[in-house]
Design a protein around this motif. Structure first.
Motif, PDB file in Angstrom:
ATOM      1  N   ALA A 245     -26.358  36.578  76.560  1.00  0.00           N
ATOM      2  CA  ALA A 245     -27.468  36.260  77.446  1.00  0.00           C
ATOM      3  C   ALA A 245     -27.016  35.376  78.600  1.00  0.00           C
ATOM      4  O   ALA A 245     -27.562  35.422  79.686  1.00  0.00           O
ATOM      5  CB  ALA A 245     -28.578  35.576  76.659  1.00  0.00           C
ATOM      6  N   GLN A 246     -26.009  34.552  78.360  1.00  0.00           N
ATOM      7  CA  GLN A 246     -25.537  33.643  79.381  1.00  0.00           C
ATOM      8  C   GLN A 246     -24.331  34.197  80.137  1.00  0.00           C
ATOM      9  O   GLN A 246     -23.706  33.490  80.910  1.00  0.00           O
ATOM     10  CB  GLN A 246     -25.164  32.301  78.735  1.00  0.00           C
ATOM     11  N   ALA A 247     -23.989  35.472  79.929  1.00  0.00           N
ATOM     12  CA  ALA A 247     -22.815  36.059  80.568  1.00  0.00           C
ATOM     13  C   ALA A 247     -23.002  36.190  82.065  1.00  0.00           C
ATOM     14  O   ALA A 247     -22.034  36.234  82.811  1.00  0.00           O
ATOM     15  CB  ALA A 247     -22.510  37.421  79.958  1.00  0.00           C
ATOM     16  N   TYR A 248     -24.219  36.278  82.528  1.00  0.00           N
ATOM     17  CA  TYR A 248     -24.484  36.391  83.959  1.00  0.00           C
ATOM     18  C   TYR A 248     -25.892  35.881  84.252  1.00  0.00           C
ATOM     19  O   TYR A 248     -26.731  35.744  83.355  1.00  0.00           O
ATOM     20  CB  TYR A 248     -24.346  37.838  84.436  1.00  0.00           C
ATOM     21  N   GLN A 249     -26.111  35.617  85.524  1.00  0.00           N
ATOM     22  CA  GLN A 249     -27.436  35.219  85.992  1.00  0.00           C
ATOM     23  C   GLN A 249     -27.892  36.264  86.997  1.00  0.00           C
ATOM     24  O   GLN A 249     -27.193  36.543  87.981  1.00  0.00           O
ATOM     25  CB  GLN A 249     -27.372  33.841  86.657  1.00  0.00           C
ATOM     26  N   LYS A 250     -29.048  36.840  86.751  1.00  0.00           N
ATOM     27  CA  LYS A 250     -29.577  37.819  87.692  1.00  0.00           C
ATOM     28  C   LYS A 250     -30.215  37.094  88.866  1.00  0.00           C
ATOM     29  O   LYS A 250     -30.913  36.102  88.699  1.00  0.00           O
ATOM     30  CB  LYS A 250     -30.594  38.729  87.012  1.00  0.00           C
ATOM     31  N   THR A 251     -29.943  37.581  90.083  1.00  0.00           N
ATOM     32  CA  THR A 251     -30.502  36.985  91.297  1.00  0.00           C
ATOM     33  C   THR A 251     -31.308  38.042  92.041  1.00  0.00           C
ATOM     34  O   THR A 251     -31.348  39.214  91.653  1.00  0.00           O
ATOM     35  CB  THR A 251     -29.382  36.465  92.214  1.00  0.00           C
ATOM     36  N   ASP A 252     -31.918  37.634  93.151  1.00  0.00           N
ATOM     37  CA  ASP A 252     -32.667  38.592  93.968  1.00  0.00           C
ATOM     38  C   ASP A 252     -31.756  39.658  94.562  1.00  0.00           C
ATOM     39  O   ASP A 252     -32.190  40.774  94.860  1.00  0.00           O
ATOM     40  CB  ASP A 252     -33.399  37.866  95.100  1.00  0.00           C
ATOM     41  N   LEU A 253     -30.472  39.319  94.728  1.00  0.00           N
ATOM     42  CA  LEU A 253     -29.534  40.241  95.360  1.00  0.00           C
ATOM     43  C   LEU A 253     -28.639  40.965  94.371  1.00  0.00           C
ATOM     44  O   LEU A 253     -28.013  41.955  94.724  1.00  0.00           O
ATOM     45  CB  LEU A 253     -28.650  39.485  96.362  1.00  0.00           C
ATOM     46  N   GLY A 254     -28.512  40.459  93.149  1.00  0.00           N
ATOM     47  CA  GLY A 254     -27.593  41.066  92.193  1.00  0.00           C
ATOM     48  C   GLY A 254     -27.370  40.158  91.017  1.00  0.00           C
ATOM     49  O   GLY A 254     -28.300  39.796  90.303  1.00  0.00           O
ATOM     50  N   ILE A 255     -26.111  39.712  90.837  1.00  0.00           N
ATOM     51  CA  ILE A 255     -25.799  38.829  89.721  1.00  0.00           C
ATOM     52  C   ILE A 255     -24.803  37.762  90.138  1.00  0.00           C
ATOM     53  O   ILE A 255     -24.055  37.918  91.111  1.00  0.00           O
ATOM     54  CB  ILE A 255     -25.211  39.606  88.518  1.00  0.00           C
ATOM     55  N   LYS A 256     -24.787  36.664  89.352  1.00  0.00           N
ATOM     56  CA  LYS A 256     -23.764  35.635  89.431  1.00  0.00           C
ATOM     57  C   LYS A 256     -23.165  35.469  88.052  1.00  0.00           C
ATOM     58  O   LYS A 256     -23.874  35.532  87.050  1.00  0.00           O
ATOM     59  CB  LYS A 256     -24.345  34.304  89.907  1.00  0.00           C
ATOM     60  N   SER A 257     -21.857  35.242  88.030  1.00  0.00           N
ATOM     61  CA  SER A 257     -21.203  35.030  86.743  1.00  0.00           C
ATOM     62  C   SER A 257     -19.971  34.157  86.950  1.00  0.00           C
ATOM     63  O   SER A 257     -19.499  33.997  88.086  1.00  0.00           O
ATOM     64  CB  SER A 257     -20.802  36.370  86.113  1.00  0.00           C
ATOM     65  N   ILE A 258     -19.480  33.580  85.849  1.00  0.00           N
ATOM     66  CA  ILE A 258     -18.260  32.777  85.908  1.00  0.00           C
ATOM     67  C   ILE A 258     -17.267  33.333  84.904  1.00  0.00           C
ATOM     68  O   ILE A 258     -17.600  33.543  83.733  1.00  0.00           O
ATOM     69  CB  ILE A 258     -18.554  31.297  85.605  1.00  0.00           C
ATOM     70  N   VAL A 259     -16.075  33.616  85.390  1.00  0.00           N
ATOM     71  CA  VAL A 259     -14.988  34.085  84.537  1.00  0.00           C
ATOM     72  C   VAL A 259     -13.842  33.095  84.679  1.00  0.00           C
ATOM     73  O   VAL A 259     -13.291  32.921  85.769  1.00  0.00           O
ATOM     74  CB  VAL A 259     -14.531  35.503  84.918  1.00  0.00           C
ATOM     75  N   ASP A 260     -13.509  32.442  83.573  1.00  0.00           N
ATOM     76  CA  ASP A 260     -12.526  31.364  83.608  1.00  0.00           C
ATOM     77  C   ASP A 260     -12.978  30.326  84.638  1.00  0.00           C
ATOM     78  O   ASP A 260     -14.045  29.768  84.516  1.00  0.00           O
ATOM     79  CB  ASP A 260     -11.126  31.912  83.902  1.00  0.00           C
TER      80      ASP A 260
END
Length: 820
Positions: free
Chosen positions: A20-35
């Motif tokens: 569930a915390q793998a990404y954040q959905k935004t108005d434009l798409g997604i945000k995520s952090i890898v390393d």
């Protein structure tokens, strides 16, 4: 047992929470952090995706200089499938691998389009006290994939596979970090610092010296045309140029008095040779200390307003040279210097005295200005408006817009601009300086379309009414050969207006004595010039220019002589095609089209993918310029923009030259792309595609072939573009397939077309019934012809024709072998 179940439940819950915390959905798409990398996927449209990567918890702001499009509201979905987070639009899928941070792009029809080869790399970089990074990203291309674009280069190749560029703007190389693929996508690397591009069989790399983030756009247009359309949608559409810019232009380095300038136009009118424009090159401002003063200060230009009026009275136009640098005694320098608007590095002219080589003991003190500063751009226009635009000058020759960087020092890029170090924004310099003139002139007047001829370009520059030329190239056959792929790759960088100096810039090697101008009687140069002129007739701008030789037609002979007549024929052919060219210009503006088209854009024929000596001009005409000497031997000249000014010839160059018979026919090989049949433009012979043929040529003939199903309008014989209206046009139909062409007309030189003041007439050919249908005219404008005549001709060895009266309403004409 209960304890085990509780532990299992906890593990499951943690796993779900992790997903569930793998990404954040935004108005434009997604945000995520890898390393340690923050990754954002932004949906700009169903076909355009932006990828932004940065180090997490390192704040930054990024305002693009090239991209002007705001993301449009687009339906998309997001799902997670194992390690992959997938963003779906109606056209493409984008996946982010949570394990390694790699992004990949797919389409339903084509499957995998492009994948990152590795994660982004950030390397600490101290940019004049500002802690930032050098950034890079690698991609994996398919082995059988070809890519094109990346600006204008002099390497002579068509495909950009297995190439390496250090992208820093220069005199003859204009870098645009955008390429299109034969797989139907485009990629734009949005960075303005010096950038390494390298393609190998293992990976394709963009590596920029300065960048707070990795920032690129992926566009899936499903074709190269479609991807170019996406890029223009992202960075700006190309406005219409005035009709007169598509006529013939005469120039040289340089006219030295107003009498000389007016005299050239007068001589063309007396000879009856078509001409629409003349260009005044540098130093009309007099001293190098007054470099680019934007005023006619030389005593040889005592009444510039009268000079301009005289040219206009002969129905011609004039543009003048302006630069990005200012001499130390100019008003511009004096106003900008105290405000910190000038950059301190070596630029043209180094010497305050007009001598070669430059006198270093009398430095000009000239400095380039900072176009990233909006106030500086306004000051630039203030003096341009007052000193030149107010006199009636028709356009701008913006020279050295890269700008010239002479005797470079490692600290030059430390110069501070309005947007940070020069290093950070170096490659966008031409975009900003050209854009400043365009935007200010648009504010000042809508009566005259902006027309700019410039030496450098960057992504998005098509929106500024600028035509880019290839800089100070040599007058050699090798240089001519290299101009074709240079222009095609520039077009494939989404910037449609381009040209080269017809005849090459540095031509002194063809003079029989030191700089005496006798090269125009030298058969070696005559042949090269004629072939370059024929190529120039099929470029977006047809402009003769260069140094050390006067390029006006009357220096090459007189009427009845083969070389003179061949030059006239090329110019008159250009003018006859103006209805086709101007309608193509509307396709460029209205439908994101291109003038010069690499054959791979139109034909699914692997033989044309790396073909660098043929192209389509518009969608109908195949151009195969003669790029090898047929009557003389090729002369190899090695010089650059600095050494080329040398005026001393060798003893070999001073020998008496043998006479050459230019009346003898020759032959050349032409490849006709597969998938269609072709008509020889000159003879009407029809030939199947997919084969290389040998065709006869003459000194006055460039090999041209027209695709079956084409419809081409031909205009009247004129001395300038608007001398005669298009009341009576020849409409030539090339049978063998259905075809369509839309004739575009407007008021020729204002922006009323943006308000709908234009008309179109569509011609449709039904090959089965041999019927041409002319549609109802759509639209209107002031001065529009209500009634006209079309001479409709069926192309072929035994051409047939029929006259048609047209009053704006739909009509049809049937053509067959009996039609007359």
């Amino acid at each position: 047992m209960k304890k085990f179940n509780l532990t299992l439940l906890l593990i499951v819950c943690l796993a779900v929470l992790g997903h569930a915390q793998a990404y954040q959905k935004t108005d434009l798409g997604i945000k995520s952090i890898v390393d340690s990398t923050a990754i954002e996927i932004q949906v700009y449209s169903p076909t355009t995706i932006r990828i932004v990567k940065s180090l997490k918890e390192v704040p930054f702001t990024k305002e693009s200089l090239s991209v002007i499009k705001e993301p449009q509201k687009t339906a998309f979905s997001v799902k997670q499938d194992g390690d992959l987070i997938i963003v779906k639009t109606a056209k493409i899928d984008v996946s982010l691998n949570k394990q390694n941070g790699k992004v990949s792009f797919f389409s339903k029809k084509a499957g995998n389009l492009l994948s990152e080869e590795s994660s982004a790399v950030f390397t600490d970089f101290n940019d004049v006290g500002n802690k930032t990074y050098s950034v890079s990203q690698t991609f994996k291309l398919n082995q059988d994939e070809d890519i094109y674009g990346l600006g204008q280069h002099q390497h002579g190749k068509m495909s950009q596979r297995n190439t390496k560029f250090n992208m820093v703007q220069s005199n003859k190389d204009d870098y645009v970090p955008f390429f299109v693929s034969t797989k139907g996508y485009g990629l734009f690397w949005d960075n303005y610092s010096p950038t390494l591009f390298e393609d190998t069989p293992e990976a394709t790399l963009f590596k920029s010296e300065v960048g707070d983030c990795v920032d690129y756009y992926f566009m899936f247009g499903e074709s190269m045309d479609g991807s170019i359309a996406c890029m223009r949608d992202l960075t700006g559409q190309a406005p219409m140029f005035p009709l007169w810019t598509y006529g013939f232009w005469q120039s040289k380095e340089r006219y030295k008095s107003q009498n000389e300038v007016v005299g050239v136009v007068k001589k063309y009118r007396e000879l009856g040779v078509p001409l629409d424009g003349i260009i005044q090159d540098w130093q009309y401002w007099d001293s190098n200390y007054l470099w680019n003063a934007m005023e006619f200060l030389s005593p040889q230009y005592r009444d510039p307003k009268r000079m301009i009026e005289n040219i206009h009275n002969m129905n011609a136009h004039i543009i003048v040279s302006i630069w990005s640098s200012f001499g130390s005694k100019t008003k511009q320098f004096q106003e900008m210097e105290p405000k910190g608007m000038l950059l301190d590095f070596g630029t043209w002219p180094l010497s305050g005295i007009d001598v070669w080589p430059p006198r270093r003991d009398y430095l000009s003190g000239a400095k380039a200005y900072d176009p990233f500063n909006p106030e500086a751009r306004d000051i630039y226009w203030k003096y341009l408006n007052k000193g030149l635009f107010s006199l009636g000058i028709d356009g701008w020759w913006m020279d050295s817009t890269e700008p010239d960087h002479m005797n470079p020092k490692p600290t030059d890029f430390d110069n501070k601009t309005y947007l940070g170090s020069l290093r950070k924004v170096r490659n966008a310099y031409p975009l900003m300086t050209v854009g400043g003139v365009y935007e200010n002139q648009r504010k000042a007047s809508s009566d005259k379309r902006v027309f700019i001829l410039t030496r450098s370009a960057f992504a998005g520059q098509q929106r500024y009414g600028a035509n880019t030329w290839t800089g100070d190239i040599n007058s050699t056959w090798d240089a001519l050969r290299r101009q074709i792929p240079a222009g095609l790759n520039f077009t494939l960088s989404a910037i449609p207006h381009w040209n080269s100096d017809i005849g090459g810039f540095f031509a002194n090697a063809y003079n029989n004595t030191d700089g005496d101008g006798t090269a125009t009687k030298n058969p070696s140069y005559q042949e090269l010039y004629v072939r370059w002129m024929q190529f120039g007739a099929f470029c977006p701008m047809m402009r003769s220019h260069g140094t050390q030789i006067s390029r006006e037609i009357y220096h090459f002979g007189e009427k009845g002589e083969p070389v003179y007549d061949a030059i006239v024929k090329a110019i008159e052919l250009r003018y006859s095609l103006l209805p086709y060219i101007y309608s193509t210009s509307w396709e460029v503006t209205n439908k994101q089209g291109s003038f010069m088209r690499a054959l791979a854009m139109d034909f699914d024929d692997k033989k044309v993918r790396n073909m660098n000596n043929e192209y389509m001009f518009g969608t109908s005409i195949l151009v195969a310029p003669i790029v090898n000497a047929q009557y003389t031997s090729e002369k190899a000249v090695k010089s650059n923009e600095y050494s080329g000014w040398e005026k001393t010839n060798s003893e070999d160059d001073r020998k008496t030259l043998p006479a050459v018979d230019f009346t003898q026919p020759k032959s050349t090989k032409v490849y006709l792309p597969a998938g269609t049949a072709w008509f020889n433009f000159w003879t009407g012979e029809k030939i199947d595609g997919g084969q290389e043929i040998t065709t006869e040529t003459k000194i006055d003939m460039i090999p041209l072939y027209v695709k079956q199903g084409s419809i081409i309008p031909f205009g009247p014989q004129v001395q300038f573009a608007t001398e005669k209206n298009w009341e009576s046009l020849l409409i030539r139909v090339y049978p063998g397939a259905n075809g369509e062409f839309t004739l575009y007309e407007d008021e020729n030189d204002n922006y009323n077309y943006e308000k709908g003041a234009y008309s179109t007439i569509t011609f449709k050919w039904n090959d089965k019934s041999k019927t041409l249908t002319i549609s109802d005219r759509k639209g209107s404008f002031s001065g529009m012809l209500n009634n006209r005549k079309f001479k409709v001709e069926l192309a072929g060895k035994d051409s047939t024709y029929k006259d048609v009266e047209y009053k704006g309403k739909a009509t049809s004409v049937k053509l067959n072998s009996q039609t007359r």
